[in-house]
Design a protein around this motif. Structure first.
Motif, PDB file in Angstrom:
ATOM      1  N   SER A  12       0.803  -1.222   0.000  1.00  0.00           N
ATOM      2  CA  SER A  12       0.000   0.000   0.000  1.00  0.00           C
ATOM      3  C   SER A  12       0.831   1.265   0.000  1.00  0.00           C
ATOM      4  O   SER A  12       0.287   2.354   0.012  1.00  0.00           O
ATOM      5  CB  SER A  12      -0.916   0.029   1.222  1.00  0.00           C
ATOM      6  OG  SER A  12      -1.589  -1.189   1.368  1.00  0.00           O
ATOM      7  N   GLU A  13       2.153   1.128   0.044  1.00  0.00           N
ATOM      8  CA  GLU A  13       2.992   2.319   0.067  1.00  0.00           C
ATOM      9  C   GLU A  13       2.791   3.092  -1.238  1.00  0.00           C
ATOM     10  O   GLU A  13       2.922   2.509  -2.312  1.00  0.00           O
ATOM     11  CB  GLU A  13       4.459   1.899   0.215  1.00  0.00           C
ATOM     12  CG  GLU A  13       5.439   3.041   0.343  1.00  0.00           C
ATOM     13  CD  GLU A  13       5.270   3.863   1.607  1.00  0.00           C
ATOM     14  OE1 GLU A  13       4.868   3.294   2.634  1.00  0.00           O
ATOM     15  OE2 GLU A  13       5.530   5.071   1.555  1.00  0.00           O
TER      16      GLU A  13
ATOM     17  N   ALA B 269      -6.781  -0.984   4.232  1.00  0.00           N
ATOM     18  CA  ALA B 269      -6.104  -0.264   5.308  1.00  0.00           C
ATOM     19  C   ALA B 269      -4.588  -0.346   5.122  1.00  0.00           C
ATOM     20  O   ALA B 269      -4.026  -1.437   5.083  1.00  0.00           O
ATOM     21  CB  ALA B 269      -6.496  -0.833   6.669  1.00  0.00           C
TER      22      ALA B 269
ATOM     23  N   ILE C 292      -2.273   0.384   7.192  1.00  0.00           N
ATOM     24  CA  ILE C 292      -1.562  -0.096   8.373  1.00  0.00           C
ATOM     25  C   ILE C 292      -1.425  -1.618   8.371  1.00  0.00           C
ATOM     26  O   ILE C 292      -0.538  -2.174   9.015  1.00  0.00           O
ATOM     27  CB  ILE C 292      -2.262   0.407   9.666  1.00  0.00           C
ATOM     28  CG1 ILE C 292      -1.397   0.200  10.889  1.00  0.00           C
ATOM     29  CG2 ILE C 292      -3.622  -0.243   9.857  1.00  0.00           C
ATOM     30  CD1 ILE C 292      -0.098   0.967  10.878  1.00  0.00           C
ATOM     31  N   CYS C 293      -2.292  -2.317   7.635  1.00  0.00           N
ATOM     32  CA  CYS C 293      -2.224  -3.776   7.626  1.00  0.00           C
ATOM     33  C   CYS C 293      -0.997  -4.290   6.863  1.00  0.00           C
ATOM     34  O   CYS C 293      -0.761  -5.494   6.801  1.00  0.00           O
ATOM     35  CB  CYS C 293      -3.498  -4.378   7.062  1.00  0.00           C
ATOM     36  SG  CYS C 293      -4.908  -4.043   8.114  1.00  0.00           S
TER      37      CYS C 293
ATOM     38  N   CYS D  91       1.367  14.278   1.044  1.00  0.00           N
ATOM     39  CA  CYS D  91       1.921  13.302   1.992  1.00  0.00           C
ATOM     40  C   CYS D  91       1.185  13.369   3.324  1.00  0.00           C
ATOM     41  O   CYS D  91       0.826  12.346   3.906  1.00  0.00           O
ATOM     42  CB  CYS D  91       3.404  13.575   2.235  1.00  0.00           C
ATOM     43  SG  CYS D  91       4.421  13.260   0.798  1.00  0.00           S
TER      44      CYS D  91
ATOM     45  N   ARG E 104      -1.790  14.511   3.970  1.00  0.00           N
ATOM     46  CA  ARG E 104      -3.168  14.043   3.845  1.00  0.00           C
ATOM     47  C   ARG E 104      -3.216  12.521   3.874  1.00  0.00           C
ATOM     48  O   ARG E 104      -4.073  11.917   4.519  1.00  0.00           O
ATOM     49  CB  ARG E 104      -3.762  14.572   2.537  1.00  0.00           C
ATOM     50  CG  ARG E 104      -5.211  14.194   2.343  1.00  0.00           C
ATOM     51  CD  ARG E 104      -5.783  14.816   1.090  1.00  0.00           C
ATOM     52  NE  ARG E 104      -5.156  14.276  -0.116  1.00  0.00           N
ATOM     53  CZ  ARG E 104      -5.485  14.647  -1.349  1.00  0.00           C
ATOM     54  NH1 ARG E 104      -6.396  15.574  -1.547  1.00  0.00           N
ATOM     55  NH2 ARG E 104      -4.882  14.116  -2.395  1.00  0.00           N
ATOM     56  N   PHE E 105      -2.250  11.896   3.201  1.00  0.00           N
ATOM     57  CA  PHE E 105      -2.195  10.440   3.172  1.00  0.00           C
ATOM     58  C   PHE E 105      -2.056   9.869   4.583  1.00  0.00           C
ATOM     59  O   PHE E 105      -2.810   8.986   4.995  1.00  0.00           O
ATOM     60  CB  PHE E 105      -1.029   9.967   2.295  1.00  0.00           C
ATOM     61  CG  PHE E 105      -0.838   8.475   2.305  1.00  0.00           C
ATOM     62  CD1 PHE E 105      -1.603   7.675   1.489  1.00  0.00           C
ATOM     63  CD2 PHE E 105       0.085   7.879   3.148  1.00  0.00           C
ATOM     64  CE1 PHE E 105      -1.458   6.296   1.510  1.00  0.00           C
ATOM     65  CE2 PHE E 105       0.238   6.502   3.168  1.00  0.00           C
ATOM     66  CZ  PHE E 105      -0.536   5.714   2.355  1.00  0.00           C
TER      67      PHE E 105
ATOM     68  N   HIS F 181      -4.967  10.255   6.891  1.00  0.00           N
ATOM     69  CA  HIS F 181      -6.042   9.333   6.538  1.00  0.00           C
ATOM     70  C   HIS F 181      -5.714   7.917   6.969  1.00  0.00           C
ATOM     71  O   HIS F 181      -6.604   7.150   7.342  1.00  0.00           O
ATOM     72  CB  HIS F 181      -6.255   9.379   5.018  1.00  0.00           C
ATOM     73  CG  HIS F 181      -7.438   8.592   4.541  1.00  0.00           C
ATOM     74  ND1 HIS F 181      -7.317   7.376   3.943  1.00  0.00           N
ATOM     75  CD2 HIS F 181      -8.754   8.842   4.594  1.00  0.00           C
ATOM     76  CE1 HIS F 181      -8.523   6.909   3.637  1.00  0.00           C
ATOM     77  NE2 HIS F 181      -9.406   7.781   4.023  1.00  0.00           N
ATOM     78  N   GLU F 182      -4.443   7.545   6.939  1.00  0.00           N
ATOM     79  CA  GLU F 182      -4.075   6.153   7.148  1.00  0.00           C
ATOM     80  C   GLU F 182      -3.560   5.823   8.549  1.00  0.00           C
ATOM     81  O   GLU F 182      -3.334   4.657   8.853  1.00  0.00           O
ATOM     82  CB  GLU F 182      -3.038   5.716   6.109  1.00  0.00           C
ATOM     83  CG  GLU F 182      -3.565   5.710   4.671  1.00  0.00           C
ATOM     84  CD  GLU F 182      -4.717   4.744   4.454  1.00  0.00           C
ATOM     85  OE1 GLU F 182      -4.931   3.864   5.312  1.00  0.00           O
ATOM     86  OE2 GLU F 182      -5.415   4.871   3.438  1.00  0.00           O
TER      87      GLU F 182
ATOM     88  N   CYS G  37      -3.686   4.585  12.094  1.00  0.00           N
ATOM     89  CA  CYS G  37      -4.719   3.661  12.574  1.00  0.00           C
ATOM     90  C   CYS G  37      -5.401   4.174  13.823  1.00  0.00           C
ATOM     91  O   CYS G  37      -6.433   3.668  14.228  1.00  0.00           O
ATOM     92  CB  CYS G  37      -4.121   2.289  12.831  1.00  0.00           C
ATOM     93  SG  CYS G  37      -3.192   2.150  14.366  1.00  0.00           S
TER      94      CYS G  37
END
Lengths: 466, 178
Positions: free
Chosen positions: A85-86, A168, A170-171, A334, A336-337, A340-341, A343
């Protein structure tokens, strides 16, 4: 480098390369047969000798990770981290879509080495085609006896299950992945215990990235010496580099570790688009920070990127930023990302990433103040596992773009703030006072003037008004 | 009409087929709870949403509490309670796409469909969402449909063409993942 032979991507352009028939006809599963005829510890020794380092971001030595498993364990689990997801990274997607059997062979050998009889392939939901292709490839491999019970008569059993994520970021953190696999929210765990001791379902667990596992069959086939003959000292082997953003051709290309960003842009991505120049580049996914235009000759390997102040190699996904793009826009994206992410588990990260985003949003809208830059830097320096304020590395990844962008492009930020002042976007008097550390006194707080009753509407009506 | 004091048991939301597919997943995992995410995906695929009643039924199948299902479900922000459109379209707004106009294309798509990100068109054809990196940066600026179709590199005309194509319905699924 001139006679470098791509191995990980060698089947990418072969017609029907994703099928078992074609994969076997090109020498597929021979390394697995060789490994399963030997001893698990011999396989671990070979991988350890090759000094293969994890391709998922942290660059931890794979063979060493495998030796952390307790000697007296009864059961081992393998988790394959395909939750790529990076931002700007898509090499694992290509590996799974174009050559799924290479990955399955890597999983088979690695599971044999670590004695894992069950492997969970945690793939992000957005890789819809890749998940379908993998399901088919696993069924094919199973029918042909490469998976299942008593593989190649060695007495070794293995089942691979595809487990799909749900969007997600973080997963992709290994313990977040494990929690998510267990059916819980993907909150990373406090370590120790590390997954090798107590991982999924409280059993010893190995978590490896897709590209890492794809390297394993080639190491077994060609030997550790071959692997170490590629790359730079301390960073061995082939690597899939992704290039995207402001370039003419967005590509994923396999090269020895240690290529420079400039070579990637000029030789493989067709140069910067629209005849522009590169202003900066992200070296390996946005978490890793930012290279300025005069740092583009730094080799992209595990060691060298520390020198220009980046976090590391990350996923080796280069994003090019052209000279017409404002660095404020880069940092806005960056922040904003990560806002949002995040956890939401650790307060410094949950609040910090939101603060970064709010601050840069205000700055972009014309409400920036020069002291905001120092506040952001101060926050960035206190956020993450390196200063020791969070459980996982997401916050470090959020802090690094801020640190690198503000230190390397401070003049541009200051210039932007001075030339983009919009009184409507500036902080309110109350916000200023709080920022100055003045305690709010109930009697002196001036509440914002609410709109007249006639103009107010319920939240449900707001959509109609648009 | 049944009186309020003797409520009838509400009809099950999950069909027998879905229940069986969830139960078939259980031998894969040492604990039943691990099937929460696959079960939520199955329900989403069939109902285009995950209503609260479905969560309770999943909980019963997996022998956990409805709160545990809800806890996992709500973390991802991926499973809506109200039905989505026939196609779920994500437009990427992360760095590589944004540098090539991803944000503007999302705005363009919203104006074209007259909805906000996260909303569904009144005809129920399209649910439009923004996404953080979709991992299809070789197509940046890119969009993804939940049947696996990738669109990109997009420009405004490309977004218009994409929305027209997606309005025709889902791609015939050549390989539905079980």
């Amino acid at each position: 480098m001139a006679n470098f032979e791509p191995v990980l991507s060698r089947n990418f352009s072969v017609p029907e390369g994703h099928t078992l028939k074609v994969y076997e006809s090109r020498g597929g599963y021979q390394a697995a047969r060789k490994a399963l005829a030997s001893d698990p510890d011999a396989v671990i020794t070979t991988v350890k000798d090759s000094e293969l380092r994890g391709r998922g971001g942290a660059g931890f030595p794979t063979g060493l990770k495998w030796t952390f498993l307790p000697k007296d364990r009864k059961e081992t689990l393998m988790c394959i981290n395909a939750d790529e997801s990076e931002p700007a990274t898509f090499n694992n997607r290509l590996l799974m879509e174009k050559d799924p059997h290479q990955l399955i062979e890597g999983i088979l050998i690695s599971c044999f080495a670590t004695r894992a009889a069950t492997a969970y392939l945690y793939i992000r939901f957005e890789y819809i085609d890749a998940a379908a292709i993998l399901e088919r490839a696993i069924a094919e491999a199973r029918a042909a006896g490469h998976l299942g019970k008593n593989i190649y008569g060695s007495g070794f059993d293995l089942e691979i299950y595809v487990h799909r994520g749900a969007g997600a970021y973080i997963c992709g953190e290994e313990t977040g992945l494990i929690e998510s696999l267990e059916g819980k929210r993907g909150w990373p765990r406090i370590k120790p215990p590390f997954p090798a001791i107590e991982g999924a379902f409280r059993k010893p667990t190995v978590v490896n990235n897709v590209e890492t596992l794809c390297c394993v069959p080639h190491i077994i086939e060609r030997g550790a010496g071959w692997f170490k003959s590629i790359g730079t000292p301390k960073s061995y082997g082939p690597k899939l580099y992704c290039v995207s953003g402001a370039v003419n051709k967005q590509v994923c290309v396999e090269l020895p570790l240690g290529v420079t960003t400039r070579a990637l842009i000029e030789e493989h991505a067709g140069g910067v688009w629209k005849g522009r120049k590169a202003k900066a580049a992200v070296p390996g996914g946005i978490s890793m920070g930012l290279l300025s235009a005069d740092e583009l000759d730094v080799p992209l390997d595990f060691e060298s990127l520390r020198l220009p102040g980046c976090l590391g190699l990350g996923t080796a996904a280069v994003t090019v930023i052209d000279d017409q793009t404002s660095i404020v826009d880069y940092l806005y994206n960056c922040c904003r990302f990560f806002a949002h992410e995040s956890c939401g588990q650790c307060t410094p990260c949950r609040e910090g990433t939101s603060w970064f985003y709010k601050t840069i949003k205000r700055m972009k809208a014309g409400g920036g103040r020069l002291q905001d830059l120092d506040v952001m830097l101060h926050m960035a320096n206190n956020l993450g596992i390196i200063p020791g304020t969070t459980i996982c590395g997401l916050a470090d990844g959020a802090a690094w773009p801020v640190k690198n962008a503000i230190t390397k492009y401070r003049a541009e930020f200051e210039d932007y703030i001075k030339t983009h002042q919009n009184s409507a976007a500036l902080p309110t008097a109350l916000q200023e006072r709080i920022a100055e550390g003045v305690r709010g006194d109930v009697d002196t707080i001036v509440l914002p003037v609410l709109p007249a009753a006639g103009v107010r509407h319920s939240p449900g009506k707001a959509a109609d008004a648009l | 009409m049944a009186s309020p004091t003797s409520p009838k048991a509400p009809a099950a939301v999950l069909t027998e087929g879905i229940r069986q597919r969830i139960l078939d997943l259980l031998p894969r995992y040492p604990r039943k709870q691990a099937a929460v995410l696959p079960a939520l995906h199955l329900v989403l695929e069939h109902l285009r949403c995950v209503p609260y009643a479905a969560m309770a039924e999943i909980a019963e199948l997996l022998e956990i509490t409805p709160a545990e299902v809800h806890d996992a479900m709500s973390f991802y922000g991926f499973f809506p309670q109200a039905p989505m459109g026939e196609c779920r379209v994500w437009i990427c707004r992360s760095l590589s796409c944004a540098l090539r106009g991803g944000d503007e294309l999302l705005e363009h798509a919203c104006q074209k469909l007259r909805i906000e990100p996260g909303q569904t068109t009144p005809d129920g054809k399209i649910t439009l969402e923004f996404a953080e990196c979709l991992g299809i940066c070789d197509f940046a600026p890119a969009a993804l449909v939940d049947d696996g179709r990738i669109f990109g590199p997009l420009d405004e005309a490309g977004v218009d063409a994409m929305l027209d194509t997606v309005k025709q319905g889902r791609k015939p699924t050549q390989a539905q993942v079980s």
